[in-house]
Design a protein around this motif. Structure first.
Motif, PDB file in Angstrom:
ATOM      1  N   TRP A 189      -7.084  -5.200  -5.732  1.00  0.00           N
ATOM      2  CA  TRP A 189      -7.814  -4.510  -4.652  1.00  0.00           C
ATOM      3  C   TRP A 189      -8.586  -3.315  -5.202  1.00  0.00           C
ATOM      4  O   TRP A 189      -9.754  -3.095  -4.857  1.00  0.00           O
ATOM      5  CB  TRP A 189      -6.847  -4.048  -3.570  1.00  0.00           C
ATOM      6  N   ASP A 192       0.801  -1.217   0.000  1.00  0.00           N
ATOM      7  CA  ASP A 192       0.000   0.000   0.000  1.00  0.00           C
ATOM      8  C   ASP A 192       0.841   1.276   0.000  1.00  0.00           C
ATOM      9  O   ASP A 192       0.313   2.358  -0.091  1.00  0.00           O
ATOM     10  CB  ASP A 192      -0.957   0.006   1.194  1.00  0.00           C
ATOM     11  N   LYS A 242      -7.119  -3.834   1.772  1.00  0.00           N
ATOM     12  CA  LYS A 242      -5.876  -4.382   1.231  1.00  0.00           C
ATOM     13  C   LYS A 242      -5.402  -5.570   2.049  1.00  0.00           C
ATOM     14  O   LYS A 242      -4.810  -6.510   1.515  1.00  0.00           O
ATOM     15  CB  LYS A 242      -4.804  -3.290   1.198  1.00  0.00           C
TER      16      LYS A 242
END
Length: 458
Positions: free
Chosen positions: A118, A63, A79
């Motif tokens: 995602w 991320d 995530k």
């Protein structure tokens, strides 16, 4: 609307019984506000399960630098959920799908791949690619069709499976053992062993092409009972309707039935379908009996022949009502004959999960022998193992030392012993005698000093 957090324990599992308020995200799926669907019958019975939804922490390695402050977008898919699903898929391994991308290839651009997945799943814009149709031989010579999703799609399916599975587990019967957390085939076999000591008759039931004939309409009704989130139902519907592509590149679609046998979420959907089609129905209609189900294989225990015949006919009718058909060739009634059951019947044995149940010499704790009814490795399983020996032709590996044979067979032999030797290790002796003879033959071919003597090579 503000989103309230559910209580999270030390293992980051949501705790049941909490009052939850979540942001309405279902509008993204159908353009409207979230509403509870009307209570409708699901193949005849059962009430909706409680919905539990938690907000999970975000700290994952993919991320950084990409909206790192945003945990979810339109849908409550984090995530962390994608990352944990990837680890699960990686541990299960598996073949490549239509894109021919293996797990190792996927890992080369792991951060980008997981972020894109995602991003699409959390915005509702993920559409599954076609599944690759492959054929594997069955025991009767026919072919079983499997649908192999891509690595990316397996991760996506794992996300939804992990999200929904806990609430389904609260509903599933304790007599169902296939593809469930903390349940396995040995437990199912052990349950049958216990039941045949109390019940004299069994129905060995098999469903014809279950994964190919499961009704989408009835499955979606079952989902309505337990799943309020429209985004989850949306993705499941997309997987059910995703196209199928064979090895020659020909594409075809399902016509309202079936789910790929090989998909990550397919076993969960199959268990939900059979929970209503069979398990719940048996518990309500015949509460005095016991049954054991592993996926689409089921053993129903009965008190006498007349009862078994009556229940088998009722099951056939029940399956027809659910769009399924009992396999007439594979399904049968068997008599669990032993020293105390002296009746006669044409069938006194049945197979279940690679084991054959039949009358066998059994000893008491004091060493006394009597005729019991128990299980051991089946003839079909023996043939499959010996076929591995035959195809390898390892007795001709004269250019290598014994370490090559050890590398090839040690893990396989240990696996066979762990599974088939669970209840009767002695029944494996015949198989390993075949292996030993081939190993002795290898020694004779490799070492001339034995001069063709089986005794010396042994």
């Amino acid at each position: 609307m503000e989103q309230g957090k559910s209580h999270i324990d030390d293992k980051e599992n949501a705790q049941a019984g909490q009052t939850l308020v979540r942001q309405n995200t279902d509008a993204l799926c159908d353009g409207g506000l979230s509403r509870s669907s009307d209570e409708i019958p699901v193949m005849g019975m059962e009430q909706r399960a409680k919905v539990i939804q938690s907000e999970l922490p975000l700290a994952t390695f993919f991320d950084k630098g990409r909206d790192s402050g945003i945990e979810t977008k339109g849908l409550p898919i984090t995530k962390r959920m994608v990352w944990e699903s990837y680890k699960k898929v990686r541990s299960n391994k598996g073949a490549a799908g239509i894109d021919k991308e293996t797990l190792d290839m996927y890992k080369e651009k792991l951060k980008d791949n997981l972020y894109i997945l995602w991003n699409r799943m959390s915005s509702g814009s993920y559409f599954p690619p076609p599944v690759l149709e492959v054929e594997i031989p069955k025991d009767d010579g026919r072919k079983r069709k499997l649908g192999i999703p891509t690595v990316n799609d397996r991760i996506a399916q794992q996300v939804v499976k992990t999200y929904l599975e806990p609430r389904f587990e609260l509903e599933f019967s304790p007599h169902s053992y296939g593809y469930r957390p903390n349940k396995n085939a040995h437990q199912a076999v052990a349950a049958v062993r216990e039941n045949v000591r109390q019940y004299s008759w069994v129905i060995d039931m098999d469903i014809t092409g279950f994964f190919d004939n499961m009704s989408h309409e009835l499955l979606m009704k079952a989902l309505e009972r337990h799943v309020e989130e429209k985004w989850a139902k949306m993705y499941i519907k997309r997987w059910l309707e995703s196209p199928i592509e064979d090895k020659d590149g020909n594409t075809h679609y399902r016509n309202g039935t079936g789910t790929p046998q090989g998909g990550v979420i397919s076993p969960l959907l199959a268990n939900l379908f059979l929970h209503y089609a069979l398990d719940k129905w048996l518990e309500i209609q015949y509460p005095q009996l016991r049954f054991v189900r592993y996926a689409d294989d089921a053993i129903i225990h009965c008190n006498n022949q007349a009862e078994a015949e009556k229940i088998l006919q009722a099951i056939k009718q029940r399956m027809l009502e659910c769009g399924l058909e009992v396999n007439e060739k594979k399904s049968k009634i068997a008599y669990c004959k032993n020293a105390n059951r002296k009746g006669t019947y044409k069938v006194v044995k049945f197979d279940f999960l690679g084991f054959t149940f039949q009358p066998r010499p059994t000893s008491t704790k004091t060493g006394q022998m009597f005729l019991g009814f128990d299980c051991a490795i089946s003839t079909k399983s023996k043939k499959k193992i010996t076929e591995v020996f035959r195809k390898s032709n390892f007795q001709r590996w004269t250019g290598s030392d014994i370490s090559r044979i050890a590398d090839e067979f040690n893990s396989k032999i240990q696996g066979w012993i762990n599974y088939y030797g669970k209840f009767n290790k002695f029944s494996l002796m015949k198989i390993f005698r075949i292996f030993h003879r081939r190993l002795i033959t290898w020694a004779i071919y490799r070492y001339k000093r034995f001069k063709g003597s089986m005794r010396k090579a042994m």
